[in-house]
Design a protein around this motif. Structure first.
Motif, PDB file in Angstrom:
ATOM      1  N   GLN A   1       1.305   6.922  -6.667  1.00 20.62           N
ATOM      2  CA  GLN A   1       0.200   7.851  -6.944  1.00 20.62           C
ATOM      3  C   GLN A   1       0.623   9.302  -6.788  1.00 20.62           C
ATOM      4  N   THR A   2       1.511   9.575  -5.840  1.00 21.20           N
ATOM      5  CA  THR A   2       1.982  10.949  -5.626  1.00 21.20           C
ATOM      6  C   THR A   2       3.074  11.346  -6.619  1.00 21.20           C
TER       7      THR A   2
ATOM      8  N   ASP B   1       1.046   4.408  -2.706  1.00 20.58           N
ATOM      9  CA  ASP B   1       1.012   5.829  -2.394  1.00 20.58           C
ATOM     10  C   ASP B   1       2.202   6.557  -3.010  1.00 20.58           C
TER      11      ASP B   1
ATOM     12  N   ARG C   1       0.837  -1.212   0.000  1.00 20.32           N
ATOM     13  CA  ARG C   1       0.000   0.000   0.000  1.00 20.32           C
ATOM     14  C   ARG C   1       0.869   1.259   0.000  1.00 20.32           C
ATOM     15  N   TYR C   2       1.984   1.192   0.701  1.00 20.91           N
ATOM     16  CA  TYR C   2       2.882   2.358   0.729  1.00 20.91           C
ATOM     17  C   TYR C   2       3.497   2.582  -0.651  1.00 20.91           C
TER      18      TYR C   2
END
Length: 406
Positions: free
Chosen positions: A235-236, A232, A228-229
């Motif tokens: 996505q950023t 992220d 999940r990290y």
């Protein structure tokens, strides 16, 4: 390329090492004879110093085969060892040990009391199935390089590092919050492993003695949290799979990033650029300590060495000396595996910092099962970063694929 070393050469180095010489071993294997060592170009000058002392004590000549280690060199060593054509001693990263030991081409090496001179990670790295096989000389690992001209902040967490990086992008016009080597095709789990371990998702189970088993341990909720990290980060836009090693390094050297995750092999270019940098531990992204992989370069003795007693003597009684370990560091620029040599480092705070950080890292698994991991691991990380599916589902599929291969 072959080089033959004669005892008459490099007299100054012989004097340097002679004070620690062990008892002469003339008459080894029916006569002094010779041994052959395969090593890289930057390693041979220091080994010539060690060989001066060894030849003076024993009469055994030392011949060098200059060859950088790679997969083909390891394959050749495995095939040539049983025929007596391989060198008596070979230099190799320790993660080849499982393959070498499984093929029966390396012999145990007992370092005796001098084993305590080496860092714990270095000692553990040359152990396979409870047997010590080599003499370590250098360590390498990923750490955080900070451009001190852009910031003096020491981030406690990776999210704090990202926040500092974004602030500098706004205030100073730099391009990236951080840089790290990736591969658009294969991914790069090696450079991201410190972040992964901060979630508790180590790749393989380790015994109480620190040896790896074949039980995969990066699945479950710890692995899901890391996945999940990664999502992220992707996505950023903070982590980009298009950031090749050259792009990552050049961007940091050009001041486009305040932070760079890289190894000591980057320091030559950093120093040549005249940069003011600090070497810091990678800050954790999860709740645990960020522990990078630690690679150890070591000397291994051919199990079918033409001159086995002399080869063992050279490895166990000469290469283990603090003077020899210091000479290897000075010749190669690689942070030493010997704690005594680390303590003797003067005027080299950057490599000393890498050596210190390595003590908290995790040795790269040398077990053969590691060969089943890399491809699935890297391509899955890329898929997650690039948003090509649910991160948990992608991670679980990776675990199933790896376990199927194992």
């Amino acid at each position: 390329m072959k080089q033959t070393h004669r005892a008459a050469g490099a007299v100054g180095a012989a004097i340097l090492l002679a004070g620690c010489a062990s008892a002469p071993t003339a008459g080894l294997a029916g006569g002094p004879g010779s041994i052959k060592i395969q090593a890289g170009e930057d390693e041979i000058p220091a080994l010539e110093q060690v060989a001066d002392s060894f030849t003076a004590d024993t009469g055994v000549e030392v011949e060098f085969v200059q060859r950088e280690i790679n997969a083909q060199a390891i394959s050749n060593f495995i095939s040539q060892s049983p025929t007596g054509q391989a060198p008596d001693i070979i230099v190799s990263p320790h993660d080849n040990l499982g393959q070498l030991a499984a093929n029966g081409v390396v012999a145990p090496v007992e370092m005796g009391d001098r084993a305590e001179d080496f860092t714990e990670n270095a000692r553990e790295a040359v152990v396979y199935n409870g047997v010590s096989y080599g003499v370590p000389y250098a360590i390498e690992n990923v750490a955080l390089l900070r451009n001190n001209d852009l910031t003096a902040q020491d981030p406690a967490t990776f999210d704090e590092l990202r926040a500092i990086g974004h602030r500098l992008m706004e205030e100073r016009g730099i391009e990236y919050p951080f840089t790290v080597s990736q591969s658009p095709e294969a991914g790069d789990p090696y450079h991201l492993y410190a972040l992964q371990t901060s979630f508790g998702a180590e790749v393989f189970e380790r015994t109480a003695e620190g040896e790896y088993t074949s039980n995969l341990t990066m699945g479950g909720e710890d692995g899901h949290e890391f996945a999940r990290y990664l999502q992220d980060l992707g996505q950023t836009g903070d982590l980009q799979t298009s950031m090749t090693p050259d792009i990552a390094k050049e961007s940091f050297l050009n001041g486009e990033s305040a932070f760079h995750l890289g190894g000591p092999w980057e320091l030559t270019d950093v120093e040549a650029a005249g940069m003011d940098v600090s070497v810091l531990p990678v800050p954790p992204a999860g709740d645990e300590e960020a522990r990078p992989f630690v690679g150890v370069r070591a000397f291994f003795v051919n199990a079918n060495a033409p001159n086995p007693v002399a080869a063992q003597d050279f490895a166990a009684n000469y290469l283990t000396r603090p003077e020899s370990q210091t000479a290897m560091y000075e010749s190669t620029g690689r942070p030493p595996a010997s704690q005594v040599a680390i303590d003797r480092m003067q005027g080299d705070p950057l490599r000393a910092a890498y050596a210190e950080i390595a003590e908290t890292g995790l040795p790269m698994p040398a077990i053969p099962e590691m060969g089943a991991v890399w491809s699935f691991w890297g391509t899955t990380e890329n898929a997650i970063i690039n948003g090509r599916g649910n991160p948990v589902e992608l991670w679980d599929r990776m675990i199933d694929n790896i376990e199927g291969q194992i």
